[in-house]
Design a protein around this motif. Structure first.
Motif, mmCIF file in Angstrom:
data_model
loop_
_atom_site.group_PDB
_atom_site.id
_atom_site.type_symbol
_atom_site.label_atom_id
_atom_site.label_comp_id
_atom_site.label_asym_id
_atom_site.label_seq_id
_atom_site.Cartn_x
_atom_site.Cartn_y
_atom_site.Cartn_z
ATOM 1 N N ASN A 1 36.950 39.419 44.189
ATOM 2 C CA ASN A 1 37.561 40.679 43.759
ATOM 3 C C ASN A 1 39.036 40.412 43.499
ATOM 4 O O ASN A 1 39.694 39.709 44.270
ATOM 5 C CB ASN A 1 37.427 41.747 44.846
ATOM 6 N N LYS A 2 39.575 40.981 42.417
ATOM 7 C CA LYS A 2 40.987 40.747 42.148
ATOM 8 C C LYS A 2 41.594 41.958 41.443
ATOM 9 O O LYS A 2 40.905 42.709 40.756
ATOM 10 C CB LYS A 2 41.200 39.479 41.328
ATOM 11 N N PHE A 3 42.905 42.088 41.669
ATOM 12 C CA PHE A 3 43.694 43.104 40.989
ATOM 13 C C PHE A 3 44.838 42.396 40.279
ATOM 14 O O PHE A 3 45.053 41.196 40.441
ATOM 15 C CB PHE A 3 44.228 44.132 41.987
ATOM 16 N N ASN A 4 45.597 43.160 39.526
ATOM 17 C CA ASN A 4 46.733 42.617 38.761
ATOM 18 C C ASN A 4 46.238 41.731 37.629
ATOM 19 O O ASN A 4 45.080 41.315 37.582
ATOM 20 C CB ASN A 4 47.701 41.831 39.646
ATOM 21 N N SER B 1 60.076 42.814 35.725
ATOM 22 C CA SER B 1 59.186 43.895 36.135
ATOM 23 C C SER B 1 57.897 43.924 35.328
ATOM 24 O O SER B 1 56.942 44.617 35.690
ATOM 25 C CB SER B 1 59.895 45.251 36.029
ATOM 26 N N ASN B 2 57.856 43.156 34.224
ATOM 27 C CA ASN B 2 56.629 43.063 33.420
ATOM 28 C C ASN B 2 55.528 42.295 34.148
ATOM 29 O O ASN B 2 54.369 42.334 33.724
ATOM 30 C CB ASN B 2 56.922 42.384 32.084
ATOM 31 N N TYR B 3 55.895 41.581 35.214
ATOM 32 C CA TYR B 3 54.912 40.735 35.908
ATOM 33 C C TYR B 3 54.455 41.405 37.193
ATOM 34 O O TYR B 3 55.266 41.898 37.994
ATOM 35 C CB TYR B 3 55.511 39.357 36.208
ATOM 36 N N ASP B 4 53.138 41.405 37.402
ATOM 37 C CA ASP B 4 52.573 41.963 38.628
ATOM 38 C C ASP B 4 52.914 41.084 39.828
ATOM 39 O O ASP B 4 53.023 41.571 40.952
ATOM 40 C CB ASP B 4 51.046 42.087 38.503
ATOM 41 N N ALA B 5 53.018 39.793 39.587
ATOM 42 C CA ALA B 5 53.391 38.858 40.652
ATOM 43 C C ALA B 5 54.099 37.679 40.008
ATOM 44 O O ALA B 5 53.816 37.316 38.856
ATOM 45 C CB ALA B 5 52.179 38.394 41.446
ATOM 46 N N ILE B 6 55.023 37.089 40.752
ATOM 47 C CA ILE B 6 55.696 35.862 40.323
ATOM 48 C C ILE B 6 55.456 34.809 41.401
ATOM 49 O O ILE B 6 55.579 35.090 42.609
ATOM 50 C CB ILE B 6 57.206 36.091 40.103
ATOM 51 N N ASP C 1 41.785 30.431 34.719
ATOM 52 C CA ASP C 1 40.336 30.297 34.793
ATOM 53 C C ASP C 1 39.676 31.531 35.390
ATOM 54 O O ASP C 1 38.523 31.844 35.073
ATOM 55 C CB ASP C 1 39.956 29.073 35.646
ATOM 56 N N ILE C 2 40.383 32.220 36.265
ATOM 57 C CA ILE C 2 39.767 33.384 36.900
ATOM 58 C C ILE C 2 40.286 34.689 36.306
ATOM 59 O O ILE C 2 40.147 35.762 36.899
ATOM 60 C CB ILE C 2 39.965 33.359 38.425
ATOM 61 N N GLY C 3 40.895 34.587 35.114
ATOM 62 C CA GLY C 3 41.182 35.783 34.342
ATOM 63 C C GLY C 3 42.605 36.282 34.343
ATOM 64 O O GLY C 3 42.897 37.318 33.737
ATOM 65 N N TYR C 4 43.527 35.597 34.981
ATOM 66 C CA TYR C 4 44.919 36.037 34.969
ATOM 67 C C TYR C 4 45.604 35.611 33.678
ATOM 68 O O TYR C 4 45.295 34.557 33.101
ATOM 69 C CB TYR C 4 45.684 35.450 36.158
#
Length: 832
Positions: free
Chosen positions: A617-620, A658-663, A639-642
């Motif tokens: 399960n993943k978000f972002n 701020s455009n990035y969900d995570a850095i 590979d897992i969709g990011y």
């Protein structure tokens, strides 16, 4: 091992243990007058010293240069491992590939400092905290036998260890190398120990063994032998420490470039075993020709050559040099005679300015192919040389020529040879067979110790000088012209007729969807056709499983696509790829390792793909990745969709983060990315405003900024090296262990090489610890993962080795890493 391969090794085995210059570059064939002077002086010194360490960068290049170029001893470095478990600051190679690269770095280092290079079969399996663990994983008796084998082959007068026998070398491999050296010192001399070796070698007792004490106390200094290695060599125009810095700087993958040191530098030697010495480590050792039977006359002849050597006209010494060679050649099976005979051949070649090269018209071929070779010789003096024969001994082909070599008149001859169908490919010999965790499998005992496969195809050239026969062996090479670099060479390679490289060696399936997989076929021969057969677990659906292919041109490529559908449940399996060509089955990939400072290397691992079905399960979606010293995690996340963007310095400076969900910052980013000292406030502001920042491991020295996190924490050398060690859940209810994926102890199964490294050992109370663990018998280490809320966002530090686990397709590592990426979304989902 097939008969042809045995034949190749028989031809080059002797050369591999007495070769002074391990490089292949044509320019190194001919020494200048200063180098010739030193080579002639070395010809008159019969002394040898073996330096023993654990890794490719453990050697003392000050001593290698001083011994070889200054004292004229035969000096060698025995590295127990090839550095396979090390990091890589210049590229993505790891495992076997970084081992190949670091082997070549060592050989380039030896070409500068004048030493020779040997290895055991030990695998660098990663950091080890104890010699007991190292010896257990390697198999002590295996590596002890290898060290004894090299000692009996090399026959050193003196052995020197880099690390203290019985001491703390800071790494289990280090201490183990010293312990093995000390035991091998006496074992090598005992005919009752490892007697199976005595079919090929004789027992050998070195005179004494020392520890090269690099931080002696005042008391140790009183009992040490101290040597100044900073002397200046007027012939070379360099000090030995200057040569040392050039040699040391060949360890580029480890970031070991160093500036030259000029001036006095003292090296210290602490006695370990054997006959004691008072003033010099070679006390009481006769290093002249008097040490062998009837050798005095040989020494006198060399002295006479030295007295009359004219650096303006080295060819004037040819008559006496060839007479000396004939005398040495008449004496069989004498160690020092055999060693000096090879040195003398190179001196003769250099005095005559003899240029010899065998050039293939292409850089590779497959067994069964016909290759065209142009062999060229140039006698650039007035000496009377005659070419008698050119042989390709491993191909059983030769050409009788009987032609005089005119002064400075190139003589060339073209030869067509057929490579036998059973001829071995150019696979690094230690990688030919499957290995264990700690030991390479080498079936032929006589190959153990050799640094590399010297020549895929050796070329033997027989010349006569005043009716005296001189036999030279050179490698078959490929030569081309680079518009920037000019004349370039690479070794000739034997390749499989066709190879299959997957676009990814690990294919991750985050859900039940079918995924397309690509193979890139590459031919090494023209007109290759056949079928691809794909084999895997029956729970996976591979369609189609048999695929025809046809490639017309040599080096032609064909992309093959097929689909893989995973089972419903989580699964890990391997897809085996076989290429059927006219009844012959090939199953190799092709990996080329190419850097400007080493000769091109090829490696042929088995062609297979690890298939991993995750229940994930993943978000972002949008990830910014700040690359450090280099890793494969961005591709793993794609590979897992990011959607992953590599944040270069310009993007870090100018992009709205701020455009990035995570850095995520890559491994050693804060050691290698100078701009981070300026951009760190911006990254912390990004967290404060609601972003998620994940910092992977860095080393504590050389940080661009001390303020890595929003609150203080310190990095240390703490690590968990045993990848099977238990992991404790310090805060089992914490979001990182539950959202969006439930983490269990099973998620730490099948990790590779280590749990983690460079953990924090001090941190602010605002950080929460998530996991802890420890190596057997050690204290618990909770500083491998720190979590903190800062403003509206989340900061995570993790020293766990994700950079190894994700590319290896470890399912649990993916789940935990996704939880870290999703950390900023926890509150909105937990409130629902």
């Amino acid at each position: 091992m097939n008969n042809i391969y045995k034949k190749i090794f028989t031809i080059i085995l002797f050369i591999s243990f007495i070769l002074i210059d391990p490089t292949f570059s044509q320019s190194n064939q001919i020494k200048n007058s200063a180098e010739l002077q030193l080579a002639l002086e070395k010809l008159n010194v019969l002394g040898s010293v073996l330096y023993i360490g654990a890794h490719p960068d453990d050697e003392n290049t000050n001593l290698m240069a001083f011994w070889s170029k200054g004292k004229k001893y035969r000096a060698a470095y025995l590295s127990l491992t090839r550095g396979d478990g090390g990091q890589n600051l210049i590229g993505s190679e790891k495992g076997n590939e970084i081992g190949i690269l670091r082997t070549q770095e060592l050989l380039q280092a030896r070409s500068i400092d004048g030493g020779e290079q040997y290895f055991t079969r030990a695998i660098d399996f990663g950091f080890s905290k104890s010699p007991e663990e190292s010896l257990d994983i390697w198999g002590k008796e295996n590596i002890l036998a290898d060290v004894v084998w090299v000692i009996r082959k090399f026959r050193p007068d003196i052995i020197v260890t880099r690390f203290q026998p019985g001491g703390n070398g800071g790494h289990g491999h280090h201490t183990a190398s010293a312990a093995l050296a000390r035991e091998a010192f006496s074992t090598a001399a005992d005919s009752k120990k490892i007697p199976e070796q005595l079919k090929y070698v004789q027992p050998w007792q070195a005179k004494r063994i020392f520890w090269n004490n690099f931080r002696p106390t005042q008391e140790e200094l009183k009992n040490s032998i101290n040597v100044d290695v900073g002397e200046y060599n007027e012939l070379l125009g360099k000090s030995y420490t200057e040569l040392s810095s050039e040699s040391r700087s060949m360890h580029k993958s480890q970031g070991f470039g160093v500036s030259a040191f000029r001036g006095s530098r003292i090296e210290n030697f602490t006695y370990v075993d054997g006959d004691k010495a008072i003033k010099d480590i070679f006390d009481g050792i006769n290093t002249s020709w008097d040490r062998i039977n009837n050798g005095t006359a040989i020494g006198k002849k060399i002295n006479d050559i030295l007295k009359t050597f004219n650096p303006q006209k080295p060819s004037a010494s040819l008559n006496k040099l060839v007479e000396l060679y004939v005398e040495l050649n008449s004496r069989k099976n004498e160690y020092w005679v055999d060693v000096k005979k090879q040195e003398l051949l190179n001196i003769i070649q250099s005095c005559a300015g003899l240029w010899m090269e065998a050039i293939a018209l292409d850089y590779s071929a497959a067994p069964g192919d016909v290759i065209n070779i142009n062999t060229t010789l140039v006698n650039r003096t007035a000496a009377n040389f005659r070419i008698e024969k050119i042989e390709f001994p491993t191909i059983s082909a030769d050409t009788v020529i009987n032609n005089n070599l005119g002064t400075n008149q190139p003589f060339s001859i073209n030869t067509r040879i057929t490579i036998p169908n059973s001829y071995p490919i150019s696979q690094p010999y230690w990688l030919t067979n499957n290995s264990t965790k700690g030991l390479f499998t080498v079936l032929d005992r006589q190959m153990i110790g050799a640094a590399e496969n010297l020549f895929s195809i050796p070329v033997k050239i027989s010349l006569s000088y005043n009716s005296k026969i001189l036999d030279f062996t050179i490698p078959l090479l490929y030569r081309w012209n680079d518009k920037v670099e000019g004349e370039q060479y690479r070794p000739f390679e034997i390749r499989p007729p066709v190879t299959a490289n997957p676009n990814k060696y690990v294919s991750i399936f985050p859900d039940d969807k079918t995924k397309e997989i690509q193979l890139k076929l590459k031919s090494s021969s023209p007109n290759i056709s056949g079928e691809i057969h794909l084999h895997t677990d029956a729970n996976w659906n591979i369609s189609p499983s048999v695929i025809p292919f046809s490639i017309k041109n040599k080096y032609g490529e064909q992309t093959i696509k097929f689909s893989a559908t995973p089972p419903k449940n989580a699964s890990v399996t391997y897809l085996k790829i076989e290429l059927n060509v006219k009844g012959n089955v090939y199953n190799k990939s092709l990996i080329e390792i190419s850097y400007p400072y080493i000769k091109t290397q090829v490696y042929f691992p088995e062609s297979e793909i690890k298939l991993v079905k995750l229940g994930l399960n993943k978000f972002n979606n949008n990830i910014g990745y700040v690359m450090g010293s280099g890793d494969e995690i961005p591709d793993c996340l794609r590979d897992i969709g990011y959607d992953v963007t590599l944040l270069n310095d310009e993007l870090l400076d100018g992009t709205d983060l701020s455009n990035y969900d995570a850095i995520i910052t890559g491994i050693r980013a804060y050691n290698t990315r100078e701009r981070l000292k300026y951009d760190q406030p911006k990254l912390l502001e990004y967290v404060k405003n609601g972003g998620t920042l994940i910092v992977q491991y860095n080393v504590s020295s050389g940080l661009q900024t001390e303020n890595i996190g929003p609150y203080p924490f310190k990095l240390s050398n703490d690590r968990i090296t045993v990848e099977e060690s238990p992991v404790n859940f310090v805060n089992p209810d914490h979001q990182l262990l539950n959202f969006p994926n439930k983490i269990s102890q099973n998620d730490f199964d099948n990790w590779i090489q280590e749990r983690g490294l460079y953990f924090s050992n001090q941190w602010d109370d605002k950080y929460i610890t998530i996991l802890s663990g420890h190596d057997p018998g050690e204290k618990d280490l909770p500083g491998g993962m720190l979590f903190a809320n800062y403003g509206k966002g989340v900061f995570i530090f993790s020293g766990y080795s994700w950079f190894r686990q994700l590319p290896a397709g470890i399912p649990g590592a993916y789940k935990i890493f996704v939880n870290m990426i999703s950390a900023g979304r926890y509150n909105e989902h937990s409130s629902k």
